[in-house]
Design a protein around this motif. Structure first.
Motif, PDB file in Angstrom:
ATOM      1  N   ASP A 309       0.820  -1.220   0.000  1.00  0.00           N
ATOM      2  CA  ASP A 309       0.000   0.000   0.000  1.00  0.00           C
ATOM      3  C   ASP A 309       0.858   1.276   0.000  1.00  0.00           C
ATOM      4  O   ASP A 309       0.911   1.986  -0.987  1.00  0.00           O
ATOM      5  N   ASP A 310       1.511   1.546   1.128  1.00  0.00           N
ATOM      6  CA  ASP A 310       2.236   2.820   1.235  1.00  0.00           C
ATOM      7  C   ASP A 310       3.623   2.611   1.833  1.00  0.00           C
ATOM      8  O   ASP A 310       3.838   1.688   2.612  1.00  0.00           O
ATOM      9  N   ILE A 311       4.542   3.511   1.479  1.00  0.00           N
ATOM     10  CA  ILE A 311       5.854   3.568   2.129  1.00  0.00           C
ATOM     11  C   ILE A 311       6.086   5.019   2.546  1.00  0.00           C
ATOM     12  O   ILE A 311       6.280   5.887   1.699  1.00  0.00           O
ATOM     13  N   SER A 312       6.027   5.272   3.837  1.00  0.00           N
ATOM     14  CA  SER A 312       6.309   6.614   4.375  1.00  0.00           C
ATOM     15  C   SER A 312       5.631   7.728   3.591  1.00  0.00           C
ATOM     16  O   SER A 312       6.293   8.558   2.956  1.00  0.00           O
ATOM     17  N   ASP A 313       4.292   7.719   3.642  1.00  0.00           N
ATOM     18  CA  ASP A 313       3.541   8.826   3.044  1.00  0.00           C
ATOM     19  C   ASP A 313       2.453   9.261   4.019  1.00  0.00           C
ATOM     20  O   ASP A 313       2.472   8.873   5.195  1.00  0.00           O
ATOM     21  N   ALA A 314       1.506  10.040   3.548  1.00  0.00           N
ATOM     22  CA  ALA A 314       0.497  10.608   4.447  1.00  0.00           C
ATOM     23  C   ALA A 314      -0.357   9.544   5.125  1.00  0.00           C
ATOM     24  O   ALA A 314      -0.984   9.799   6.144  1.00  0.00           O
ATOM     25  N   TYR A 315      -0.389   8.326   4.546  1.00  0.00           N
ATOM     26  CA  TYR A 315      -1.308   7.301   5.040  1.00  0.00           C
ATOM     27  C   TYR A 315      -0.646   6.273   5.952  1.00  0.00           C
ATOM     28  O   TYR A 315      -1.327   5.554   6.686  1.00  0.00           O
ATOM     29  N   TYR A 316       0.678   6.141   5.833  1.00  0.00           N
ATOM     30  CA  TYR A 316       1.385   5.079   6.577  1.00  0.00           C
ATOM     31  C   TYR A 316       2.849   5.463   6.713  1.00  0.00           C
ATOM     32  O   TYR A 316       3.499   5.784   5.723  1.00  0.00           O
ATOM     33  N   PRO A 317       3.384   5.451   7.940  1.00  0.00           N
ATOM     34  CA  PRO A 317       4.740   5.979   8.121  1.00  0.00           C
ATOM     35  C   PRO A 317       5.875   5.010   7.773  1.00  0.00           C
ATOM     36  O   PRO A 317       6.992   5.448   7.555  1.00  0.00           O
ATOM     37  N   TYR A 318       5.597   3.691   7.751  1.00  0.00           N
ATOM     38  CA  TYR A 318       6.692   2.711   7.611  1.00  0.00           C
ATOM     39  C   TYR A 318       6.711   2.107   6.201  1.00  0.00           C
ATOM     40  O   TYR A 318       6.309   2.748   5.259  1.00  0.00           O
ATOM     41  N   GLY A 319       7.153   0.872   6.094  1.00  0.00           N
ATOM     42  CA  GLY A 319       7.130   0.166   4.817  1.00  0.00           C
ATOM     43  C   GLY A 319       8.493   0.119   4.155  1.00  0.00           C
ATOM     44  O   GLY A 319       9.219   1.103   4.130  1.00  0.00           O
ATOM     45  N   ARG A 320       8.837  -1.090   3.609  1.00  0.00           N
ATOM     46  CA  ARG A 320      10.153  -1.269   2.975  1.00  0.00           C
ATOM     47  C   ARG A 320      10.053  -2.076   1.688  1.00  0.00           C
ATOM     48  O   ARG A 320      11.067  -2.572   1.203  1.00  0.00           O
ATOM     49  N   ASN A 321       8.828  -2.258   1.182  1.00  0.00           N
ATOM     50  CA  ASN A 321       8.651  -3.182   0.053  1.00  0.00           C
ATOM     51  C   ASN A 321       9.096  -4.590   0.442  1.00  0.00           C
ATOM     52  O   ASN A 321       9.557  -5.354  -0.405  1.00  0.00           O
ATOM     53  N   ASN A 322       8.992  -4.904   1.721  1.00  0.00           N
ATOM     54  CA  ASN A 322       9.343  -6.233   2.228  1.00  0.00           C
ATOM     55  C   ASN A 322       8.021  -6.968   2.472  1.00  0.00           C
ATOM     56  O   ASN A 322       7.346  -6.749   3.476  1.00  0.00           O
ATOM     57  N   MET A 323       7.677  -7.861   1.538  1.00  0.00           N
ATOM     58  CA  MET A 323       6.363  -8.503   1.622  1.00  0.00           C
ATOM     59  C   MET A 323       6.285  -9.507   2.765  1.00  0.00           C
ATOM     60  O   MET A 323       5.194  -9.791   3.267  1.00  0.00           O
ATOM     61  N   LEU A 324       7.428 -10.034   3.217  1.00  0.00           N
ATOM     62  CA  LEU A 324       7.412 -10.896   4.407  1.00  0.00           C
ATOM     63  C   LEU A 324       7.008 -10.082   5.634  1.00  0.00           C
ATOM     64  O   LEU A 324       6.301 -10.572   6.520  1.00  0.00           O
ATOM     65  N   GLU A 325       7.453  -8.830   5.681  1.00  0.00           N
ATOM     66  CA  GLU A 325       7.063  -7.950   6.785  1.00  0.00           C
ATOM     67  C   GLU A 325       5.560  -7.651   6.720  1.00  0.00           C
ATOM     68  O   GLU A 325       4.866  -7.652   7.746  1.00  0.00           O
ATOM     69  N   VAL A 326       5.058  -7.427   5.504  1.00  0.00           N
ATOM     70  CA  VAL A 326       3.622  -7.180   5.317  1.00  0.00           C
ATOM     71  C   VAL A 326       2.810  -8.391   5.797  1.00  0.00           C
ATOM     72  O   VAL A 326       1.816  -8.252   6.505  1.00  0.00           O
ATOM     73  N   ALA A 327       3.285  -9.609   5.435  1.00  0.00           N
ATOM     74  CA  ALA A 327       2.578 -10.827   5.848  1.00  0.00           C
ATOM     75  C   ALA A 327       2.683 -11.039   7.360  1.00  0.00           C
ATOM     76  O   ALA A 327       1.743 -11.510   8.005  1.00  0.00           O
ATOM     77  N   PHE A 328       3.821 -10.683   7.919  1.00  0.00           N
ATOM     78  CA  PHE A 328       4.029 -10.793   9.377  1.00  0.00           C
ATOM     79  C   PHE A 328       3.028  -9.894  10.113  1.00  0.00           C
ATOM     80  O   PHE A 328       2.372 -10.319  11.073  1.00  0.00           O
ATOM     81  N   LEU A 329       2.878  -8.665   9.630  1.00  0.00           N
ATOM     82  CA  LEU A 329       1.909  -7.748  10.246  1.00  0.00           C
ATOM     83  C   LEU A 329       0.488  -8.279  10.063  1.00  0.00           C
ATOM     84  O   LEU A 329      -0.327  -8.272  10.988  1.00  0.00           O
ATOM     85  N   ALA A 330       0.196  -8.764   8.862  1.00  0.00           N
ATOM     86  CA  ALA A 330      -1.159  -9.277   8.581  1.00  0.00           C
ATOM     87  C   ALA A 330      -1.476 -10.471   9.469  1.00  0.00           C
ATOM     88  O   ALA A 330      -2.615 -10.654   9.902  1.00  0.00           O
ATOM     89  N   SER A 331      -0.471 -11.291   9.753  1.00  0.00           N
ATOM     90  CA  SER A 331      -0.676 -12.456  10.607  1.00  0.00           C
ATOM     91  C   SER A 331      -1.265 -12.035  11.951  1.00  0.00           C
ATOM     92  O   SER A 331      -2.172 -12.682  12.492  1.00  0.00           O
ATOM     93  N   HIS A 332      -0.779 -10.923  12.492  1.00  0.00           N
ATOM     94  CA  HIS A 332      -1.303 -10.408  13.759  1.00  0.00           C
ATOM     95  C   HIS A 332      -2.675  -9.763  13.578  1.00  0.00           C
ATOM     96  O   HIS A 332      -3.610 -10.040  14.322  1.00  0.00           O
ATOM     97  N   LEU A 333      -2.762  -8.898  12.585  1.00  0.00           N
ATOM     98  CA  LEU A 333      -3.977  -8.090  12.433  1.00  0.00           C
ATOM     99  C   LEU A 333      -5.178  -8.930  12.024  1.00  0.00           C
ATOM    100  O   LEU A 333      -6.316  -8.597  12.323  1.00  0.00           O
ATOM    101  N   LEU A 334      -4.902 -10.047  11.310  1.00  0.00           N
ATOM    102  CA  LEU A 334      -5.987 -10.933  10.881  1.00  0.00           C
ATOM    103  C   LEU A 334      -6.118 -12.132  11.810  1.00  0.00           C
ATOM    104  O   LEU A 334      -6.944 -13.004  11.601  1.00  0.00           O
TER     105      LEU A 334
END
Ligand SMILES: [Zn+2]
Length: 406
Positions: A309-334
């Motif tokens: 979705d976003d990398i350090s913009d008005a909507y989300y401060p973090y992000g590294r184009n690291n999809m394992l990190e995205v899945a790791f976060l989703a694992s918790h949130l879902l």
């Protein structure tokens, strides 16, 4: 005699058969052989040493023209978008638009290169990238993304979405700019129908985007129902439009956060329409307090995948184009934490994400394009737990990141 393979990955562990190790032979950008031992010569061999080798990652949703713009704008935007009920999501988008007063390809491309380099490092070889198209952004974002697409071709493949971020009906001149963006060479026609003020305008927005996509023979991506309002209907209307236009399998829905609040009978109807339209849903639960009903969609057999979705913009401060990190976060949130859930999450950043982007030959098999990662971890659990950069990244059969790669 020239070597039979350009590259051999030795001692690879595969997700579907983790009990034994195999060698993977790559020739001319394609997986040519998977065998217990490849004895034939290779120009280069790397030793996976029992770690997991999988399809490389794909990111089907990234606002690439806005990466690293967080410092350039009012923090108020972030507060409004993340407000508990997402009641001010639209105000946030208007605030974020301020950064676009100074939109210029010359500084956007610098940020874009930085983000795509991160993708390369983290093994994300395919990105569907959104560029705002409106009166302020004009075509500056589209031009920067097309330039990056050409620069990174063969390493990280970028699909450029011409995205009418501020609407079509409510943004004078947007329709013309969208036509120009497609003529410039955008790969996908992108809309955001829920942002319009009336139902009639939302319908017209959807029709306009599908007409444009059909005219240019391109796929459609739309951000739908992205606010905390259970009455939003644009996901439903988008599925119906895809079916009407004969664009089944060529349209992709993003966000769909209002789905969290849909009454169940309405959700069931929308899920049935998504299947008829062969339309997937990209969700990004880390960038907002509401998200699509992932488990229910999966249960209904709808294609679901994850986006940065976003990398350090008005909507989300973090992000590294690291999809394992995205899945790791989703694992918790879902709350997807069983081993079966982890396998599903892994599919959502690899094969499912590729399918959603319209790519063919998505799996790790003989004859498929060699877009692979050597993870340096023996299992999906360890890969998610650590969400580190892969040991090696292979795109089109070539080593593009990792040990010993420039
Ligand atoms: Zn988005």
């Amino acid at each position: 005699m020239p070597p039979e393979y350009d590259l051999v990955i030795q001692n690879a562990r595969l997700r579907r058969a983790p009990a034994s190790l195999v060698d993977i032979g790559i020739q001319a950008g394609v997986i040519a052989s998977i065998a217990e031992k490849i004895a034939a010569g290779a120009s280069r061999a790397i030793d996976a040493a029992g770690s997991l080798v999988t399809e490389s990652f794909a990111n089907p949703h990234l606002h690439l023209c806005k990466v690293y713009t967080l410092q350039m704008m009012d923090e108020q935007a972030l507060q409004d978008y993340h407000g508990a009920d997402m009641g001010k999501a639209m105000t946030a988008i208007e605030l974020a638009a301020r950064v676009k007063e100074n939109y210029d390809e010359s500084w956007i491309i610098v940020n874009v290169r930085r983000a795509v380099e991160e993708a390369r490092r983290f093994g994300c070889t395919h990105i569907r990238a959104f560029a705002d198209v409106d009166g302020q952004a004009r075509l500056e974002g589209v031009k920067a993304l097309i330039r990056a697409r050409e620069e990174f071709r063969g390493v990280v493949e970028i699909q450029v979405v011409a995205f009418a971020q501020d609407g079509i009906a409510r943004e004078p001149g947007a329709a013309d700019l969208m036509r120009q963006a497609m003529a410039l060479g955008a790969d996908v026609a992108g809309g955001i129908p829920w942002i319009e003020y009336s139902d009639a305008d939302m319908h017209a927005h959807i029709e306009f985007i599908f007409d444009l996509a059909v005219e240019y023979g391109k796929d459609v991506s739309m951000l739908v129902d992205d606010a905390g309002d259970p009455g939003l209907r644009t996901l439903e209307w988008m599925s119906l439009a895809a079916i009407r236009a004969g664009w089944q399998g060529r349209a992709l829905a993003h966000h769909a956060r209002a789905m969290a609040l849909y009454p169940t009978p309405y959700f069931q109807k929308v899920a049935a329409l998504l299947k008829q339209a062969r339309m997937g849903v990209v969700t990004d639960p880390h960038t907002g307090p509401l998200h699509a009903r992932v488990r229910d969609l999966l249960h209904e057999g709808v294609l679901v995948c994850l986006g940065q979705d976003d990398i350090s913009d008005a909507y989300y401060p973090y992000g590294r184009n690291n999809m394992l990190e995205v899945a790791f976060l989703a694992s918790h949130l879902l709350w997807m934490t069983t081993s079966a859930d982890m396998e599903t999450l892994f599919d959502m950043i690899t094969v499912n994400a590729r399918k959603a982007m319209g790519l063919q030959d998505t799996g790790l098999q003989v004859g498929a394009p060699a877009h692979l990662v050597v993870l340096g971890k023996p299992s999906v659990l360890e890969a998610l737990r650590c969400h580190e950069a892969p040991r090696w990244v292979i795109s089109h059969g070539k080593l593009v990141a990792g040990d010993g790669v420039e």
